[in-house]
Scaffold this motif. Structure first.
Motif, PDB file in Angstrom:
ATOM      1  N   GLY A 160      80.461  43.200  57.698  1.00 29.62           N
ATOM      2  CA  GLY A 160      80.866  44.519  57.183  1.00 29.62           C
ATOM      3  C   GLY A 160      80.247  44.814  55.826  1.00 29.62           C
ATOM      4  N   LYS A 161      79.127  44.148  55.540  1.00 31.32           N
ATOM      5  CA  LYS A 161      78.497  44.278  54.209  1.00 31.32           C
ATOM      6  C   LYS A 161      77.937  45.684  53.983  1.00 31.32           C
ATOM      7  N   SER A 162      77.190  46.199  54.963  1.00 32.40           N
ATOM      8  CA  SER A 162      76.611  47.545  54.776  1.00 32.40           C
ATOM      9  C   SER A 162      77.716  48.579  54.613  1.00 32.40           C
ATOM     10  N   SER A 163      78.759  48.464  55.420  1.00 37.44           N
ATOM     11  CA  SER A 163      79.863  49.439  55.338  1.00 37.44           C
ATOM     12  C   SER A 163      80.529  49.370  53.966  1.00 37.44           C
TER      13      SER A 163
ATOM     14  N   LEU B  98      76.836  39.191  49.685  1.00 33.95           N
ATOM     15  CA  LEU B  98      76.325  38.229  50.658  1.00 33.95           C
ATOM     16  C   LEU B  98      77.418  37.913  51.677  1.00 33.95           C
ATOM     17  N   GLY B  99      77.021  37.691  52.912  1.00 29.09           N
ATOM     18  CA  GLY B  99      78.013  37.310  53.926  1.00 29.09           C
ATOM     19  C   GLY B  99      77.342  37.118  55.274  1.00 29.09           C
ATOM     20  N   ARG B 100      78.096  36.625  56.259  1.00 28.01           N
ATOM     21  CA  ARG B 100      77.549  36.458  57.606  1.00 28.01           C
ATOM     22  C   ARG B 100      77.180  37.818  58.172  1.00 28.01           C
TER      23      ARG B 100
ATOM     24  N   LEU C 213      77.104  37.950  39.083  1.00 26.96           N
ATOM     25  CA  LEU C 213      78.074  37.388  40.036  1.00 26.96           C
ATOM     26  C   LEU C 213      77.721  37.841  41.451  1.00 26.96           C
ATOM     27  N   THR C 214      78.067  37.000  42.433  1.00 26.78           N
ATOM     28  CA  THR C 214      77.862  37.366  43.840  1.00 26.78           C
ATOM     29  C   THR C 214      79.209  37.550  44.525  1.00 26.78           C
ATOM     30  N   PHE C 215      79.333  38.637  45.254  1.00 23.07           N
ATOM     31  CA  PHE C 215      80.518  38.854  46.082  1.00 23.07           C
ATOM     32  C   PHE C 215      80.224  38.245  47.452  1.00 23.07           C
ATOM     33  N   LEU C 216      81.017  37.243  47.809  1.00 16.55           N
ATOM     34  CA  LEU C 216      80.843  36.563  49.087  1.00 16.55           C
ATOM     35  C   LEU C 216      81.843  37.162  50.069  1.00 16.55           C
ATOM     36  N   LEU C 217      81.344  37.777  51.139  1.00 15.56           N
ATOM     37  CA  LEU C 217      82.208  38.511  52.065  1.00 15.56           C
ATOM     38  C   LEU C 217      82.685  37.627  53.210  1.00 15.56           C
ATOM     39  N   LEU C 218      83.961  37.738  53.533  1.00 15.26           N
ATOM     40  CA  LEU C 218      84.532  37.016  54.676  1.00 15.26           C
ATOM     41  C   LEU C 218      85.301  38.012  55.534  1.00 15.26           C
ATOM     42  N   ASP C 219      85.085  37.963  56.835  1.00 17.90           N
ATOM     43  CA  ASP C 219      85.845  38.818  57.758  1.00 17.90           C
ATOM     44  C   ASP C 219      87.280  38.292  57.809  1.00 17.90           C
ATOM     45  N   SER C 220      88.236  39.146  57.460  1.00 16.41           N
ATOM     46  CA  SER C 220      89.626  38.675  57.344  1.00 16.41           C
ATOM     47  C   SER C 220      90.215  38.250  58.698  1.00 16.41           C
TER      48      SER C 220
ATOM     49  N   ASP D 271      71.816  43.952  47.851  1.00 14.83           N
ATOM     50  CA  ASP D 271      72.230  43.692  49.225  1.00 14.83           C
ATOM     51  C   ASP D 271      71.361  42.551  49.754  1.00 14.83           C
ATOM     52  N   LEU D 272      71.991  41.390  49.941  1.00 13.54           N
ATOM     53  CA  LEU D 272      71.231  40.225  50.420  1.00 13.54           C
ATOM     54  C   LEU D 272      71.346  40.124  51.941  1.00 13.54           C
ATOM     55  N   PRO D 273      70.353  39.539  52.598  1.00 10.64           N
ATOM     56  CA  PRO D 273      70.395  39.456  54.064  1.00 10.64           C
ATOM     57  C   PRO D 273      71.609  38.675  54.558  1.00 10.64           C
TER      58      PRO D 273
END
Ligand code: GDP
Length: 204
Positions: free
Chosen positions: A35-38, A29-31, A108-115, A75-77
């Protein structure tokens, strides 16, 4: 973990219609544009497997992938996308939140953040949601190849400082790049360890 097989299973809007909950499941999950799909393509070693989620009409769905016939990747929206109406946003926020709260095999959920980007309010809302609902998550910093080592370290330290204002301790953190492959095996190994641990406890 070596990826021997990865297949797209289905897209859904309702957690109750998702595949049978008989395998461990890990969500991403992330904004939007984080870069989630990648990252998912990289994790699964398939160039375009997560593309299905970025084709029109599929962007707001819960997408399931079966990996090694053993576990499911979800893969969440992407959230934080400005160009949708309030009612539409509320509808799919409910869809994601219902899934996160009620899906029984979600480990568990991986929460993505753009560094490169500081925490946005939508990210903070996501963290708060996980906290309030006591849901396990890990943080994944993406696109780290775009920064010099010292910039990356200081951005990550700033985000951690911000989080520690409200959290007593930080969850696991992964530093990744879909371009140079950094952190990909760390995430896969982490999933593998969790799967093994769960199998072991089920046997006891
Ligand atoms: P999503 O909307 O979260 O699925 O994001 P995408 O995976 O479609 O990526 C958004 C943009 O960021 C695309 O132009 C990607 O090529 C780029 N991107 C994604 N991951 C990385 C990365 O690790 N490094 C770099 N340099 N660019 C990336």
């Amino acid at each position: 973990m070596i990826i021997q097989s990865a297949e797209f299973l289905c897209s859904n809007t309702d957690y109750r219609k998702c595949p049978h909950a008989d395998k461990t499941e890990y969500a991403f999950l992330g904004r939007s544009n984080v870069g989630k799909s990648s990252l998912i393509n990289n994790l699964l070693g398939r160039k375009n497997i997560a593309k299905v989620s970025s084709t029109p009409g599929k962007t707001k769905l819960i997408n399931h992938f079966l990996v090694n016939n053993e576990w499911m990747l979800v893969d969440l929206p992407g959230y934080g996308y400005a160009k949708i109406s309030k009612s539409e946003r509320e509808k799919w926020e409910k869809m994601i939140k219902d899934y996160l709260r009620k899906r029984e095999n979600l480990i568990l959920t991986f929460l993505l953040l753009d560094s490169r980007i500081e925490l946005k309010n939508s990210d903070k809302d996501a963290f708060n949601f996980f906290g309030e609902n006591r849901l396990p998550f890990a943080i994944v910093f993406t696109k780290t190849d775009k920064l010099k080592a010292n910039e990356l370290a200081s951005n990550i330290a700033a985000i951690k400082r911000e989080l520690l204002k409200t959290w007593d301790e930080l969850p696991p953190v992964f530093i990744t790049s879909a371009v140079n492959g950094a952190g990909i095996s760390d995430i896969l190994n982490y999933i593998d360890e969790n799967n093994k641990l769960i199998k072991k406890t089920q046997l006891l």
